[in-house]
Design an enzyme around this catalytic site. Structure first.
Site, PDB file in Angstrom:
ATOM      1  N   ASP A 258       0.628  -1.142   0.391  1.00 18.97           N
ATOM      2  CA  ASP A 258       0.130  -0.219  -0.111  1.00 18.97           C
ATOM      3  C   ASP A 258       1.111   1.444  -0.146  1.00 18.97           C
ATOM      4  O   ASP A 258       1.876   1.360   0.606  1.00 18.97           O
ATOM      5  CB  ASP A 258      -0.809  -0.244   1.327  1.00 18.97           C
ATOM      6  CG  ASP A 258      -1.655   0.875   1.434  1.00 18.97           C
ATOM      7  OD1 ASP A 258      -3.203   1.088   0.939  1.00 18.97           O
ATOM      8  OD2 ASP A 258      -1.175   2.182   2.058  1.00 18.97           O
ATOM      9  N   GLU A 301      -4.480   2.318  -4.053  1.00 26.38           N
ATOM     10  CA  GLU A 301      -2.917   2.545  -4.998  1.00 26.38           C
ATOM     11  C   GLU A 301      -2.484   1.379  -3.713  1.00 26.38           C
ATOM     12  O   GLU A 301      -1.446   1.099  -2.716  1.00 26.38           O
ATOM     13  CB  GLU A 301      -3.135   3.754  -3.013  1.00 26.38           C
ATOM     14  CG  GLU A 301      -3.066   3.373  -1.839  1.00 26.38           C
ATOM     15  CD  GLU A 301      -4.893   4.315  -1.697  1.00 26.38           C
ATOM     16  OE1 GLU A 301      -4.885   4.559  -0.168  1.00 26.38           O
ATOM     17  OE2 GLU A 301      -5.093   3.799  -2.996  1.00 26.38           O
TER      18      GLU A 301
END
Length: 397
Positions: A258, A301
């Protein structure tokens, strides 16, 4: 009505249908817009039956002879160019132009030659055989190996041989005393039917190739992330399903990656910069993953890495990726870092449980300050038992 008129009209109708089909395919599917080249080839091909029909209806014989010959030769030469162009290779322009120009000169020079002469029939059909051979050569040289392409090569080789065979039939059966008599001969029926069938076979195989390309492109798009080019969540789910059914008993590790504070990139620098950051991170993951590993974008993301490695080796890989990403920079933005949650499949565990544990480890990495990798160990082993590898950041030059 002469007996060859029906095959002549049938060939015209079939050619028009292929022209329409190629144009519709080119308009409907952008990835095969080169289909218009094949439409052009069959447009030239229509000129031959039209010229034969024109002669029967009383048109100028010399003009119709030239139009029919040049049109059909141009159709074959254009087909060769289209095949190379379709496979994104440079067409053999010099050879194609040489065959077409030489054929036109020959046709004009022999317009009054005796129809029943052996040399005339052999040379007449040889130009079309050369055009067909050029099509086969273009496929052999430029098309990737596949069953469809091999079949198409075979069709053009048979077509080339069939033109020379037609010369023997013409001499044996006769082509009529004049061009006006041609449509009433049995040879005309054989000639139009055989050539028409082979052109139909070639056209159908080309259409099948188009449809195969469309299906393959659609499947690729369905499993790819358009922003980063990595496989998407759907592809990753398929990998997990395959891993669950795998009997190889290889270790399986999953790492969820992430990008830290990604919303900040979008808010401070704009979505264009945010998209570029995601592309840079994806490229970095792809560069540093093992050849047997698989990377995908889960969405937003978040990325994921599937590794056929046991815990220690997998941790070594993901830590090296984390450090590599930390060395990325895009323009004048903030530093790019990632948090990673990793888990290795335990005996009797499902891939869904494995993914949940990796996600749980990711949340721990974020809570601990980000820019780190956390490993989820279900049996509560101390994390130090899989000590982080001694890696160091190397300054970028």
């Amino acid at each position: 009505m002469p007996q060859a008129i029906l095959p002549i009209l049938t060939n015209m109708l079939v050619a028009v249908m292929f022209i329409g089909a190629f144009l519709v395919i080119a308009q409907t599917y952008p990835m095969v817009r080169r289909a218009r080249w094949f439409a052009l080839s069959y447009t030239f091909g229509v000129l031959d039956p039209l010229a034969n029909l024109g002669i029967w209806l009383g048109g100028n014989v010399a003009v119709m002879q030239a139009v029919g010959f040049i049109g059909f030769l141009a159709a074959l030469v254009t087909m060769a160019l289209a095949l190379s162009h379709y496979h994104r290779r440079r067409p053999m322009w010099a050879i194609a132009i040489a065959i077409l120009v030489s054929g036109c000169i020959w046709r004009i020079a022999t317009i009054d030659a005796p129809r029943d002469a052996i040399w005339y029939q052999l040379s007449f059909q040889s130009w079309f055989a050369l055009g067909s051979a050029l099509c086969a050569a273009a496929l052999r040289r430029h098309a990737p190996p596949s069953l469809l392409n091999r079949c198409l090569v075979a069709v053009f080789i048979v077509t080339a041989l069939h033109f020379w065979a037609k010369a023997a039939f013409a001499i044996t059966l006769g082509t009529g005393a004049t061009e006006e008599d041609f449509a009433g001969t049995i040879y005309a029926v054989i000639s139009q039917t055989s050539s028409g069938l082979l052109m139909i076979a070639a056209g159908l195989l080309v259409v099948a190739s188009f449809l195969h390309s469309v299906v393959r492109a659609t499947q690729t798009e369905a499993l790819s992330d358009p922003l980063t080019g990595l496989p998407n969540r759907r592809a990753f789910d398929r990998w997990l399903d395959a891993a669950q059914d795998d009997d190889m008993q290889l270790p399986l590790s999953v790492a969820i990656i992430d990008v830290d504070h990604f919303k900040r990139f979008n808010d401070r620098f704009g979505h264009a910069v945010g998209d570029e950051v995601l592309r840079e991170v994806a490229a970095c993951i792809e560069r540093h993953r093992p050849s047997a590993g698989r990377a995908a974008r889960l969405g937003g993301e978040e990325f994921v890495l599937l590794l056929r490695l046991e815990r220690c080796m997998a941790l070594l890989v993901v830590e090296s990726i984390r450090l590599a990403i930390a060395q990325l920079a895009y323009k004048d933005t903030d530093a790019i870092t990632v948090s990673i949650g990793m888990a290795t499949m335990e005996k009797g565990e499902t891939t869904s449980e494995l993914l949940r544990r990796a996600d749980r480890a990711l949340y721990r990495a974020k809570a601990a300050g980000r820019d780190r990798c956390e490993v989820d160990i279900p049996d509560e082993e101390v994390v130090s038992s899989v000590a982080r590898p001694a890696l160091k950041v190397v300054a970028r030059h």
